[in-house]
Structures are given as structure tokens and as C-alpha cells.
Design a protein around this motif. Structure first.
Motif, PDB file in Angstrom:
ATOM      1  N   UNK A  82       0.848  -1.192   0.000  1.00  0.00           N
ATOM      2  CA  UNK A  82       0.000   0.000   0.000  1.00  0.00           C
ATOM      3  C   UNK A  82       0.885   1.244   0.000  1.00  0.00           C
ATOM      4  N   UNK A  83       0.680   2.126  -0.977  1.00  0.00           N
ATOM      5  CA  UNK A  83       1.506   3.328  -1.078  1.00  0.00           C
ATOM      6  C   UNK A  83       0.761   4.399  -1.852  1.00  0.00           C
ATOM      7  N   UNK A  84       1.249   5.631  -1.751  1.00  0.00           N
ATOM      8  CA  UNK A  84       0.658   6.723  -2.524  1.00  0.00           C
ATOM      9  C   UNK A  84       0.781   6.453  -4.018  1.00  0.00           C
ATOM     10  N   UNK A  85       1.911   5.861  -4.421  1.00  0.00           N
ATOM     11  CA  UNK A  85       2.115   5.567  -5.842  1.00  0.00           C
ATOM     12  C   UNK A  85       1.037   4.640  -6.364  1.00  0.00           C
ATOM     13  N   UNK A  86       0.766   3.588  -5.608  1.00  0.00           N
ATOM     14  CA  UNK A  86      -0.249   2.635  -6.038  1.00  0.00           C
ATOM     15  C   UNK A  86      -1.650   3.238  -5.976  1.00  0.00           C
ATOM     16  N   UNK A  87      -1.879   4.129  -5.029  1.00  0.00           N
ATOM     17  CA  UNK A  87      -3.172   4.806  -4.974  1.00  0.00           C
ATOM     18  C   UNK A  87      -3.378   5.684  -6.204  1.00  0.00           C
ATOM     19  N   UNK A  88      -2.331   6.393  -6.621  1.00  0.00           N
ATOM     20  CA  UNK A  88      -2.448   7.244  -7.813  1.00  0.00           C
ATOM     21  C   UNK A  88      -2.626   6.391  -9.073  1.00  0.00           C
TER      22      UNK A  88
END
Length: 514
Positions: free
Chosen positions: A320-326
Motif C-alpha cells: 500500500x503506497x501513494x504511488x499505487x493509490x495514484x
């Protein structure tokens, strides 16, 4: 305006092809509910002392999808999820915030329910609170004492005698003797064995308490779920779920105390969701990578969070990361764009005069055969993936394959505009009845199956367009075809006064509510 079709469920018998990974047996097993056509399901809920973290949210979202798919497949599902509203953590939080434990529990219960609804998790059929079922817990503890599986101490505590249950450790695969290593022998002198766990805790000053045969006190954490699941579903029930962190000791202890008291299995299938991690490390407070759903919802749409979680199998660790959220946000935008394209095309198909303005001989359109095959394949593969231990990652991949085919279909259809001698956009692609039917079926399939995953799709411009606005849009198209740009601009202003903005797209002009 084009309306989404109602979700149509497949024949219930298809569910018997389903296999579920059972933590208890460590293998996938054919799913056969206790009562044909019905499913009883219990998922451990939160201890309400704080906003829930993203790891909790993943577990609840995973079981929401499992529940949705079972219902979609024709089962009558009874879904129970408890609220632990009395616990050491709640008492500690209340002291920290200088509030009563009851106030703390109610505040975070309300927050939990609101956040679950925000990410599209359906309310359970029954949501029992621990404090509402103290009599049932006391009764269960009495059964355990009478059958010599539990004992009372001089201090008014009651403990479960772990070694009295010969199968202790069967869920987690742990050996009782191995568990003794590292256990402090002096942690509680009143215990007969360091491994014994509390069923009832004697009251302490200032803490919530209830009357019992052993004096005032409150229940231990593990006994709560055993009593509540039995009260709401009966023992045994079909599915018991939770995060993998609950396998030991919580679910192990539930099995021991429930089966010791009843002599029957507690649940037939034990299901556990994988952990969240960031940069390959488990998400935890101690590592400083702890994330609350409450905070995440301030920055990301609920469907973005849901889509990211669906792209990993529920039993696997999820990075889970901001990169994957974007990345998930980009994917969701791609889905929405396709929905808008298809809905707009189908909406315009309601006006034969508009669609037949150009002849098919001049502007050929693509065959419907490939698109028909694509949505039939997507439907079949989606069910196959979900029947294989609820593989949402594979199911989502099937739907993206369908999205690619639909975009290709629409690209070919709208490509006809490029062949126009005047270079004008025109009124949109000309499709025959078979092509319209294929596109409508593909659209319905996509909306329905994403709906099973809890992602509700609808056109961005899902608005009621009046006959007056439709007529003006038609006139604007005629004006643009005649290169009467002044008239086209005048009509745009008239539509603006009616509350509509005109957007010129490859599929033709669209009206969007302002």
C-alpha cells in the motif's frame, strides 16, 4: 437518459463450483453451506477505541465483496459483524481523553459505521455490541466451568484451561508446549497455567462492570465473539472471517472455548485476509507506517481505495503506497471515461433520425461479433475467478479486458467521422441494431460486475435532458455541419441558459449539467 440495467443474478447452482481456502484445513475446499441456498457468515468487527486503520478496512472490504458475490450468485446471506465496545484499550483511551468508556465507544462506533459506508461496505444484517450480550457470555462461561474447561480464581477472574482442550492449536498450527517458551511464569499467579486466557475479568475501580456469579466484572475479548456468533447464527455456522492477525490467539481461543462448550465445530470455513505492508514491511504503529482510513479518505475517492485493494487477492499481502493509490486513480478514470463514452453512444442511439443521417455505405461501422464475444467471455471468466476463492485480482483483470474491447469498438465507430469531407464532428457514429445491442450488453455486463465488487458505475452526465435541449443540440449539429458557426454559438448560449454545457467529443456533442 440511458439507464443502467438491473443486476441479473445467475442460476444459484453455479455457486457449487466454488472453492474456498479454509485456514483450518490449509487447502481450498468445495463450498457447501450448512443449509442449501443459505449462508451464515460472521466477521469479527472492530474494537472501537480509535478510527480504524487501513489494514482493518481491507479486511472489512474483502468480506464485503465476498458477501456481495455470494448474494449475486443466488444465496440468501446472513452477515453478522460485532462491535467490541468494552475492552482495555477503550478504557485506556477514555482515561486519556477524560471521557467515559461509553462515550469513547459510541463515538468511534459511529465513526466506523460512517467510514465503512463511505467506502461502499454494506451494513451487516446484524451488528451486535458486546455490552448488549453480557448475559449470553455469562451463560457460556458457566457452561465451561461446569464442564471443567474453565475455573474461577479467588480474585473473581475466570480463565479458560487451555490444556483441557486437546485440539488447541489446530487453527494456527501451533503446539501447546512450544507456546510456553517466552511466556512469563509470574505474569499472573492466579492462573493454573501461563497459557490460560481470561473469560471474565474482576471489576477494577472506575471501570465498566456487570454482575455475574463470580462478582462484578467484564468479559474477556475472546468470549465475546463466541457468545455473539452463537446467539445470532447458531453453532455451527458456515463462514467465520477476519484478518490473518486474528488467527492466533483470537480465533484459536474462540474455537477452543466454543467447541469445548458445545462439542461441535464452531464454523465450517475459516477465512483470513492478508496484511497490508509498505515497502515490503508490515504496516504498524511501531514502524511509523501506520495509516488511518479516516485520513486517507480526505485525499482519495473511496472507489480508488477499493479498486487498489481489489487488485490483490484477499489472502495475499497488499503493498500500500501513494504511488499505487495514484495508479488506481488513473485506472478508475479510465473506467469512468469508457462508461461515459458508451453511455453517450447508447443515449444517442435512442434517436434513429440522428443515427441514420449518414448512410452506412459512406461511413461503415465495425462488426458487433468481437464485442459480443468479449462480454460473454468477461462474464464467464469473472465467475470462474470469483469461484476460485474469490480472486478479485483475476476478476478485475477480466473486466479491464472488456474495457479494452469496448474502447476499440468505440474507436472504430467514431473513426468514421474522420472520413467526412467537411471534417465536421457530426452527430456521432452510425451503428446498426446488432452493434447497438452488443454495446448495450457489454455496458450492462461491465456495470453489473463492477457492482458485484462494490464499485458503482454511472455516467458522469447522468442527467435528464429535456426535449427542448435535445432539439437545440440537434440544431447545433445542423448549424455546425452547414458551417454556420454564429448560429452554433448562439445555440450553445441558449443551452447554457437551460443549465447545460456542450462538450464536443469524438462520439459527438454531449450535454453535461452545469
Amino acid at each position: 437518459m440511458f439507464k443502467d440495467a438491473r443486476l441479473v443474478r445467475p442460476v444459484p447452482a453455479i455457486i457449487y463450483l466454488m472453492k474456498i481456502y479454509n485456514t483450518l484445513t490449509r487447502q481450498k475446499e468445495p463450498f457447501e453451506p450448512k443449509i442449501p441456498g443459505k449462508v451464515s457468515m460472521y466477521v469479527c468487527g472492530p474494537t472501537v477505541y480509535n478510527y480504524i486503520h487501513v489494514g482493518n478496512a481491507r479486511t472489512f472490504l474483502s468480506f464485503d465483496v465476498i458477501r456481495r458475490y455470494l448474494a449475486y450468485s443466488g444465496f440468501d446471506v446472513t452477515f453478522v459483524q460485532n462491535i467490541t465496545d468494552v475492552d482495555d484499550k477503550i478504557i485506556a483511551r477514555a482515561a486519556q481523553e477524560e471521557r467515559s468508556p461509553e462515550d469513547v465507544a459510541q463515538f468511534y462506533t459511529d465513526a466506523f459505521i460512517a467510514e465503512m459506508r463511505a467506502v461502499g461496505v454494506q451494513d451487516p444484517d446484524v451488528r451486535p455490541k458486546a455490552t448488549q450480550m453480557i448475559p449470553e457470555m455469562v451463560s457460556l462461561i458457566q457452561q465451561l466451568i461446569e464442564s471443567n474447561h474453565a475455573y474461577e480464581t479467588d480474585q473473581g477472574d475466570v480463565y479458560f484451561a487451555v490444556r483441557s482442550f486437546a485440539q488447541y492449536g489446530k487453527l494456527s498450527g501451533r503446539d501447546v508446549d512450544d507456546l510456553l517458551h517466552g511466556v512469563r511464569k509470574d505474569i499472573d499467579d492466579s492462573k493454573r497455567d501461563p497459557l490460560d486466557f481470561a473469560l471474565w475479568k474482576a471489576a477494577k475501580p472506575g471501570e465498566p462492570s456487570w454482575d455475574s456469579p463470580w462478582g462484578a466484572g467484564r468479559p474477556g475479548w475472546h468470549i465475546e465473539c463466541s457468545a455473539m456468533s452463537d446467539a445470532e447464527l447458531g453453532i455451527p455456522f458456515d463462514i467465520h472471517g477476519g484478518g490473518v492477525d486474528l488467527v492466533f490467539p483470537h480465533h484459536e481461543n474462540e474455537i477452543a472455548q466454543t467447541e469445548a462448550a458445545t462439542g461441535t465445530p464452531m464454523a465450517h470455513y475459516w477465512m483470513h485476509g492478508g496484511m497490508l505492508q509498505t515497502s515490503g514491511e508490515k504496516m504498524s504503529k511501531s514502524l511509523g507506517n501506520f495509516m488511518l482510513l479516516h485520513d486517507l479518505l480526505k485525499d482519495f475517492e473511496p472507489n480508488v481505495i477499493r479498486l487498489l485493494m481489489l487488485q490483490t487477492h484477499y489472502r495475499s499481502p497488499l503493498d500500500f503506497s501513494d504511488t499505487r493509490l495514484h495508479e488506481a486513480a488513473t485506472s478508475l478514470h479510465r473506467i469512468q471515461t469508457l462508461i461515459d463514452r458508451a453511455a453517450s453512444t447508447l443515449e444517442r442511439a435512442r434517436n434513429p433520425a440522428t443515427w441514420r443521417k449518414r448512410t452506412r455505405q459512406m461511413f461503415p461501422t465495425p462488426s458487433s461479433t468481437l464485442l459480443q464475444s468479449a462480454y460473454v467471455k468477461a462474464n464467464s471468466e469473472f465467475r470462474a475467478e470469483m469461484n476460485d476463492d474469490f480472486n478479485t485480482a483475476g476478476a478485475v483483470a477480466c473486466l479491464f479486458d472488456l474495457i479494452r474491447q469496448m474502447n476499440s469498438f468505440l474507436d472504430q465507430a467514431t473513426g468514421a467521422d474522420a472520413a467526412r469531407p467537411d471534417g465536421a464532428t457530426g452527430d456521432g457514429p452510425t451503428l446498426d441494431e446488432d452493434e447497438i445491442l452488443a454495446l448495450r450488453s457489454a455496458y450492462d455486463t461491465l456495470v453489473q460486475l463492477f457492482g458485484v465488487l462494490g464499485i458503482v458505475l454511472a455516467p458522469t452526465a447522468a442527467i435528464a435532458i429535456s426535449p427542448q435541449a435535445e432539439a437545440l443540440l440537434q440544431q447545433r449539429g445542423d448549424a455546425r455541419a452547414a458551417k454556420d458557426w454564429a448560429r452554433a454559438d448562439q445555440i450553445r448560449d441558449e443551452l447554457d441558459a437551460l443549465g447545460f454545457e456542450v462538450k464536443d467529443t469524438p462520439q459527438g456533442p454531449q450535454l453535461v449539467a452545469k
